[in-house]
Design an enzyme around this catalytic site. Structure first.
Site, short mmCIF file in Angstrom:
data_model
loop_
_atom_site.label_atom_id
_atom_site.label_comp_id
_atom_site.label_asym_id
_atom_site.label_seq_id
_atom_site.Cartn_x
_atom_site.Cartn_y
_atom_site.Cartn_z
CB SER A 197 -0.97 -0.01 1.37
OG SER A 197 -1.93 -1.09 1.34
CG HIS A 249 -1.84 4.04 3.79
ND1 HIS A 249 -3.06 3.45 3.94
CD2 HIS A 249 -1.23 2.55 3.29
CE1 HIS A 249 -3.19 2.21 3.70
NE2 HIS A 249 -2.18 1.59 3.37
#
Length: 270
Positions: A197, A249
């Site tokens: 991610s 992230h």
């Protein structure tokens, strides 16, 4: 949607469609009153698509994309379409991620994670004697949903970048975003994490800054950017039902955006 081209010749239209798809431009073909129409699916690609169509018309016939033979296997067109959306590095990392997921199913998940985590099992200390551990947490996924989500965005974003800039530049972006996001996640929460991610958000940031206020094949729909940023922000609330590597992230997005800005400045100065 925008109408880009009207033409009666199916072969010419198929070649034009494949040429645009190869450059990451989302298009489709429809038929009306005996004429074939080539439609642009995302309006922000219009200028780039028109420039590519002019380039396509100037190409010799043997350099234009050939229409697949109807005698080929049904897998031929599918494989060709996939290959035109990404390059070898995109495909290689895609397969490596699937191989790690398969190994987690076949062998001991703990053993696989122990060899790929940012630190060895039962250790909280970062050791540069095994430098690959700075990258390999990106290949670990703890659920099928997590795996499919990340692989889709890796193919969609990484493939575009590789087709435009080349495998070397995609490798650099992958390494920078993976290492930076893994390091921040380890620093804030320890070694028990995994997933691509951070890289995905890095690719998103790169494409956004690289194409900011100028249409390129890396331009993304504004709704997609808003959705991904909103998902990142939701991770910092108690509204999500899954554990989210928020710092990975965030650092992926920051590092990818910085790289996108640097690449844009480099192109402007050259």
């Amino acid at each position: 949607m925008k109408l880009l081209l009207t033409h009666p010749d199916p072969e010419h239209m198929a070649n034009a469609r494949q040429y645009l798809l190869r450059h990451g431009i989302p298009v489709s073909v429809s038929e009306r009153s005996g004429q074939l129409e080539l439609w642009l699916l995302q309006d922000n690609y219009q200028e780039t698509a028109l420039n590519l169509l002019r380039d396509f018309d100037d190409l010799p016939a043997d350099h234009q994309v050939a229409q697949p033979s109807h005698q080929q296997s049904m897998f031929g067109p599918t494989l060709r379409s996939l290959s035109q959306q990404a390059g070898l590095l995109t495909f290689a990392i895609f397969l490596m991620t699937l191989a790690v997921a398969a190994a987690q199913l076949v062998f001991s998940p703990q053993a696989v994670m122990g060899s790929l985590m940012i630190t060895p099992l039962h250790s909280m200390q970062l050791s540069l004697s095994e430098p690959w551990r700075l990258v390999t947490p990106a290949f670990i996924h703890l659920s099928a949903t997590h795996l499919v989500f990340n692989l889709f965005w890796w193919w969609y974003l990484g493939g575009r970048i590789e087709l435009r800039l080349g495998a070397g530049h995609l490798a650099l972006i992958f390494l920078v975003t993976a290492i930076s996001s893994n390091l921040l996640q380890w620093y804030t929460s320890g070694p028990l994490f995994g997933g691509m991610s951070g890289v995905v958000y890095g690719l998103l940031g790169f494409c956004t800054l690289y194409s900011w206020r100028r249409p390129t094949s890396l331009s993304l729909p504004p709704a997609l950017i808003v959705f991904m940023v909103a998902w990142l922000l939701l991770g910092y609330t108690d509204l999500l039902w899954v554990n989210v590597a928020n710092e990975a992230h965030l650092m992926g997005l920051i590092s990818g955006s910085l790289l996108g800005a640097l690449y844009r400045l480099r192109e402007k100065s050259s």
